[in-house]
Design a protein around this motif. Structure first.
Motif, PDB file in Angstrom:
ATOM      1  N   ALA A 242       1.286   4.220  -2.747  1.00 33.48           N
ATOM      2  CA  ALA A 242       0.964   5.578  -2.311  1.00 33.48           C
ATOM      3  C   ALA A 242       2.132   6.535  -2.559  1.00 33.48           C
ATOM      4  O   ALA A 242       1.940   7.671  -3.020  1.00 33.48           O
ATOM      5  CB  ALA A 242       0.591   5.580  -0.830  1.00 33.48           C
TER       6      ALA A 242
ATOM      7  N   THR B 282      -6.929   6.087   1.746  1.00 35.01           N
ATOM      8  CA  THR B 282      -5.865   6.213   0.748  1.00 35.01           C
ATOM      9  C   THR B 282      -5.511   7.676   0.525  1.00 35.01           C
ATOM     10  O   THR B 282      -4.329   8.045   0.463  1.00 35.01           O
ATOM     11  CB  THR B 282      -6.292   5.571  -0.583  1.00 35.01           C
ATOM     12  OG1 THR B 282      -6.693   4.214  -0.358  1.00 35.01           O
ATOM     13  CG2 THR B 282      -5.150   5.580  -1.579  1.00 35.01           C
TER      14      THR B 282
ATOM     15  N   PHE C  83       0.843  -1.201   0.000  1.00 33.41           N
ATOM     16  CA  PHE C  83       0.000   0.000   0.000  1.00 33.41           C
ATOM     17  C   PHE C  83       0.874   1.245   0.000  1.00 33.41           C
ATOM     18  O   PHE C  83       0.656   2.165  -0.797  1.00 33.41           O
ATOM     19  CB  PHE C  83      -0.904  -0.004   1.234  1.00 33.41           C
ATOM     20  CG  PHE C  83      -1.672   1.294   1.426  1.00 33.41           C
ATOM     21  CD1 PHE C  83      -2.926   1.458   0.870  1.00 33.41           C
ATOM     22  CD2 PHE C  83      -1.129   2.345   2.164  1.00 33.41           C
ATOM     23  CE1 PHE C  83      -3.634   2.644   1.029  1.00 33.41           C
ATOM     24  CE2 PHE C  83      -1.819   3.535   2.339  1.00 33.41           C
ATOM     25  CZ  PHE C  83      -3.081   3.684   1.766  1.00 33.41           C
TER      26      PHE C  83
ATOM     27  N   TYR D  20      -2.658   5.006  -7.422  1.00 39.24           N
ATOM     28  CA  TYR D  20      -3.710   5.213  -6.425  1.00 39.24           C
ATOM     29  C   TYR D  20      -4.732   4.075  -6.455  1.00 39.24           C
ATOM     30  O   TYR D  20      -5.201   3.622  -5.420  1.00 39.24           O
ATOM     31  CB  TYR D  20      -4.413   6.548  -6.661  1.00 39.24           C
ATOM     32  CG  TYR D  20      -3.533   7.750  -6.411  1.00 39.24           C
ATOM     33  CD1 TYR D  20      -2.425   7.671  -5.566  1.00 39.24           C
ATOM     34  CD2 TYR D  20      -3.800   8.969  -7.026  1.00 39.24           C
ATOM     35  CE1 TYR D  20      -1.625   8.771  -5.344  1.00 39.24           C
ATOM     36  CE2 TYR D  20      -2.997  10.074  -6.795  1.00 39.24           C
ATOM     37  CZ  TYR D  20      -1.901   9.968  -5.958  1.00 39.24           C
ATOM     38  OH  TYR D  20      -1.101  11.064  -5.733  1.00 39.24           O
TER      39      TYR D  20
ATOM     40  N   SER E   1      -5.548   1.562  -3.354  1.00 43.72           N
ATOM     41  CA  SER E   1      -6.900   1.334  -2.843  1.00 43.72           C
ATOM     42  C   SER E   1      -7.302  -0.136  -2.934  1.00 43.72           C
ATOM     43  O   SER E   1      -8.062  -0.626  -2.102  1.00 43.72           O
ATOM     44  CB  SER E   1      -7.906   2.205  -3.605  1.00 43.72           C
ATOM     45  OG  SER E   1      -8.053   1.765  -4.939  1.00 43.72           O
TER      46      SER E   1
END
Length: 300
Positions: free
Chosen positions: A73, A195, A69, A176, A180
């Motif tokens: 990001a 997020t 994640f 992104y 998510s």
């Protein structure tokens, strides 16, 4: 099934207002870097406060955010920073509506990056719509003072900034969506909020360090411009949340394709607010982009 369409249109609407405000900031007070920093530093408090309030009222806690994640990001956040700097710099080269149009090369690039990185497929009708949109960008790539073959029109500074921002925005959009998707157990709106908070927090930190090392005076100028910049932050928050929400619901390339409605809004802004003239060629290119959106919607 089609909830992502109005969400994408709302995102484009917020984004148009934000770019209008950033154009004003970059033309009278701030550098492209400063105008970009204003977007993040003035939206981060609202985003984090909103998420904290939701957690307090609902009694929920933040989900576990793994390494994958944070990788998505960080990549997406960095790419978006660089893309926004390119767009703000582009506003000094061409008028507002055409600047946004160059940025829209991101649609076809998002489709390619999404397929390569996440395996997101695009239908035949989807590719047709995206290619019509690319044709429109080529029509718009010629500046009034440029002569010669069409491919030379892509070598001017405005085109390079626009195409560069398109690549970077494509990378950020797919990243992104990738971030998510790591939170797939959550409902879409909550997934988007978490997020977004993580990404904007990283972006604010990255920009603060970068400006602190390169131009500390610009940080002070961002604070001095707060009466306008705070609205950049608020519209950025609204637009970013809607983009992130749409990315949780649909292929990023389709979301960005519908988001091209921003071109019509930017045309209105260009004429009504900035009193800029739009040529017949530019209108033709924008018309092609409208056709590409309609083809995409009919193909789904």
């Amino acid at each position: 099934m089609f909830a992502w369409i109005p969400v994408s249109i709302a995102a484009a609407s917020f984004q148009t207002v934000r770019f209008m405000l950033q154009k004003v900031l970059s033309s009278v007070t701030l550098s492209p870097g400063g105008a970009t920093f204003a977007r993040f530093v003035y939206s981060a408090p609202f985003i984090l406060a909103g998420l904290a309030a939701y957690l307090a009222v609902s009694g929920r806690s933040l989900p576990e955010l793994g390494a994958k994640f944070w990788m998505f990001a960080a990549i997406g956040g960095t790419a978006q920073i660089l893309a926004t700097v390119c767009v703000v710099a582009l506003f000094k080269q061409r008028n507002f509506a055409v600047g946004i149009t160059f940025k829209k090369t991101e649609v076809i690039q998002t489709a390619i990056v999404g397929l390569a990185v996440l395996g997101d497929p695009v239908s035949f009708g989807g590719w047709a719509a995206i290619l019509i949109g690319l044709t429109a960008v080529l029509v718009l790539s010629r500046t009034p003072d440029t002569a010669g073959p069409w491919w030379r029109h892509l070598t001017n500074r405005a085109s390079q900034l626009g195409l560069g921002s398109g690549v970077l925005f494509a990378i950020s959009a797919v990243s992104y969506r990738g971030a998510s998707l790591q939170l797939s157990e959550l409902e879409p709106a909550f997934r988007a909020a978490v997020t977004l908070a993580a990404v904007v927090g990283l972006q604010t930190l990255f920009m603060l360090v970068w400006l602190g090392l390169r131009d500390k005076g610009e940080i002070a100028r961002v604070w001095q411009a707060r009466k306008v910049a705070v609205w950049v932050g608020l519209t950025s928050m609204g637009g970013s949340f809607c983009w992130f929400w749409a990315f949780t619901l649909q292929n990023a390339a389709y979301v960005k394709a519908v988001g091209q409605v921003e071109l019509l809004l930017s045309l209105l802004a260009s004429v009504l607010f900035f009193k800029e003239k739009v040529t017949a060629r530019e209108l033709a290119g924008m018309g092609l982009l409208v056709v590409s959106i309609l083809v995409l919607v009919l193909a789904l």
